[in-house]
Write an enzyme that holds these catalytic residues in place. Structure first.
Site, short mmCIF file in Angstrom:
data_model
loop_
_atom_site.label_atom_id
_atom_site.label_comp_id
_atom_site.label_asym_id
_atom_site.label_seq_id
_atom_site.Cartn_x
_atom_site.Cartn_y
_atom_site.Cartn_z
N ARG A 23 0.81 -1.22 0.00
CA ARG A 23 0.00 0.00 0.00
C ARG A 23 0.85 1.27 0.00
O ARG A 23 0.40 2.33 -0.38
CB ARG A 23 -0.91 0.04 1.23
CG ARG A 23 -1.90 -1.09 1.30
CD ARG A 23 -2.55 -1.15 2.67
NE ARG A 23 -1.52 -1.42 3.68
CZ ARG A 23 -1.67 -1.18 4.98
NH1 ARG A 23 -2.78 -0.66 5.44
NH2 ARG A 23 -0.70 -1.46 5.83
N GLU A 28 6.44 7.62 11.99
CA GLU A 28 6.19 8.75 12.87
C GLU A 28 7.28 9.78 12.64
O GLU A 28 8.46 9.49 12.87
CB GLU A 28 6.23 8.32 14.34
CG GLU A 28 5.09 7.44 14.75
CD GLU A 28 5.19 7.01 16.22
OE1 GLU A 28 6.30 7.03 16.81
OE2 GLU A 28 4.14 6.65 16.77
N ASN A 48 6.33 24.52 8.56
CA ASN A 48 6.55 25.19 7.28
C ASN A 48 6.80 24.15 6.20
O ASN A 48 7.32 23.06 6.49
CB ASN A 48 7.76 26.12 7.36
CG ASN A 48 7.62 27.15 8.44
OD1 ASN A 48 6.62 27.84 8.54
ND2 ASN A 48 8.62 27.28 9.28
N ARG A 58 18.96 27.78 -0.16
CA ARG A 58 18.24 28.64 0.79
C ARG A 58 19.09 28.70 2.05
O ARG A 58 19.36 27.70 2.68
CB ARG A 58 16.86 28.06 1.10
CG ARG A 58 15.92 28.07 -0.10
CD ARG A 58 14.53 27.58 0.32
NE ARG A 58 13.62 27.50 -0.80
CZ ARG A 58 12.70 28.41 -1.07
NH1 ARG A 58 12.56 29.48 -0.33
NH2 ARG A 58 11.91 28.24 -2.11
N HIS A 61 20.30 30.84 7.25
CA HIS A 61 19.41 31.72 8.01
C HIS A 61 19.45 31.42 9.50
O HIS A 61 19.60 30.27 9.89
CB HIS A 61 17.96 31.57 7.52
CG HIS A 61 17.79 31.82 6.07
ND1 HIS A 61 16.90 31.12 5.30
CD2 HIS A 61 18.38 32.72 5.23
CE1 HIS A 61 16.96 31.55 4.05
NE2 HIS A 61 17.84 32.52 3.99
N LYS A 71 14.85 23.61 14.98
CA LYS A 71 14.10 23.12 13.83
C LYS A 71 14.25 21.60 13.72
O LYS A 71 15.28 21.05 14.06
CB LYS A 71 14.62 23.74 12.53
CG LYS A 71 14.43 25.24 12.44
CD LYS A 71 15.03 25.82 11.18
CE LYS A 71 14.84 27.32 11.12
NZ LYS A 71 15.52 27.90 9.96
N TYR A 131 9.47 21.58 7.68
CA TYR A 131 10.18 21.73 8.95
C TYR A 131 9.29 22.33 10.03
O TYR A 131 8.39 23.11 9.76
CB TYR A 131 11.47 22.53 8.80
CG TYR A 131 11.37 23.89 8.18
CD1 TYR A 131 11.49 25.03 8.95
CD2 TYR A 131 11.20 24.03 6.81
CE1 TYR A 131 11.44 26.30 8.38
CE2 TYR A 131 11.15 25.28 6.22
CZ TYR A 131 11.27 26.41 7.02
OH TYR A 131 11.20 27.65 6.46
N LYS A 168 17.67 38.44 -1.26
CA LYS A 168 18.08 38.63 0.14
C LYS A 168 19.31 37.78 0.47
O LYS A 168 20.24 38.26 1.10
CB LYS A 168 16.91 38.29 1.06
CG LYS A 168 17.17 38.56 2.51
CD LYS A 168 15.91 38.53 3.38
CE LYS A 168 15.13 37.26 3.26
NZ LYS A 168 14.02 37.17 4.23
N ASP A 169 19.30 36.52 0.02
CA ASP A 169 20.44 35.64 0.33
C ASP A 169 21.71 36.07 -0.40
O ASP A 169 22.82 35.81 0.08
CB ASP A 169 20.11 34.18 0.02
CG ASP A 169 19.21 33.56 1.09
OD1 ASP A 169 19.05 34.16 2.17
OD2 ASP A 169 18.69 32.45 0.84
#
Length: 188
Positions: A23, A28, A48, A58, A61, A71, A131, A168-169
Site C-alpha cells: 500500500r 512517525e 513550514n 536557501r 538563516h 528546527k 520543517y 536577500k540571500d
C-alpha cells in the site's frame, strides 16, 4: 527510531522506523515521548513547507534572540544537502558545520537546536521540504550568512555558477560579520 550525532554533536540525524507494504509506507515524524527519551525537548509552534527547484540554495538563516529557533527538518519529495552552522560564540564547535543528505527516499530528519544557522541546497529536479520550528518567524530578527563564505568552506555540491539564490540571500554578510551570542542567550 535511531538517532545519530553529527560532526557538531548537538545536531542530530533522526532515522525513523519506516513500515512499508504494497500500500505504501508509514512512519512517525514526531513522537514527543520518543524524542524526549533521546534528549530532544521541543514545543513546536510552527510548521513550514517549501518547494524549490534544482540548484536552489536557501540560507544560511538564523534569528536573533529572543526569536531563536530549533528546527526539525525533512524532505518529503526530492533530495537536499542540509547544513547547520554553530553560531554560539562560546561553543567549542563555533563556526563548524554539519551537512547531511536528506531525501524523500531515506526519510532522514535533522534536528537543529537553537544557536545554529540553517540552509539547504536542492540536489534533485525539485524538492518539497518540511520543517517544524519551536519559535515563531520574526522578520525583524532574521539574519543570514553568505552561503559561499570561504571561512566556512561548505561544499554545497552545486557549482557556484549554477546556484539559484534569493535577492536577500545574495546580500548575506560573511560569517566574520555575523551577529552572534553565547549559547545561553540563544536559549532565552
Amino acid at each position: 527510531m535511531k538517532i545519530i550525532e553529527c560532526a557538531v554533536p548537538e545536531v542530530k540525524v533522526i532515522i525513523p522506523d519506516v513500515f512499508g507494504d504494497e500500500r505504501g509506507y508509514f512512519f512517525e515524524s514526531w513522537n514527543e515521548q520518543k524524542f524526549a527519551a533521546a534528549g530532544i525537548f521541543c514545543r513546536w509552534v510552527q510548521d513550514n513547507e517549501s518547494r524549490s527547484r534544482a540548484g536552489v540554495i536557501r540560507g544560511l538563516h538564523y534569528q536573533l534572540p529572543p526569536y531563536t529557533q530549533a528546527k526539525l527538518v525533512r524532505v518529503i519529495e526530492g533530495k537536499v544537502l542540509d547544513v547547520a552552522v554553530d553560531i554560539r560564540k562560546d561553543s567549542p564547535t563555533f563556526g563548524r558545520y554539519a551537512a547531511v543528505e536528506l531525501s524523500g527516499e531515506n526519510k532522514y530528519q535533522l534536528f537543529i537546536p537553537r544557536g545554529f544557522a540553517h540552509g539547504f541546497a536542492v540536489l534533485s529536479e525539485t524538492v518539497v521540504f518540511a520543517y517544524k520550528c519551536d519559535n515563531i518567524y520574526m522578520p525583524a530578527s532574521e539574519r543570514g550568512i553568505a552561503w559561499d563564505d570561504p571561512q566556512l568552506g561548505i561544499n554545497w555540491q552545486i557549482p557556484a555558477e549554477n546556484a539559484v539564490l534569493s535577492g536577500k540571500d545574495r546580500l548575506n554578510p560573511v560569517f566574520a560579520a555575523g551577529e552572534f551570542f553565547d549559547g545561553a542567550e540563544y536559549l532565552r
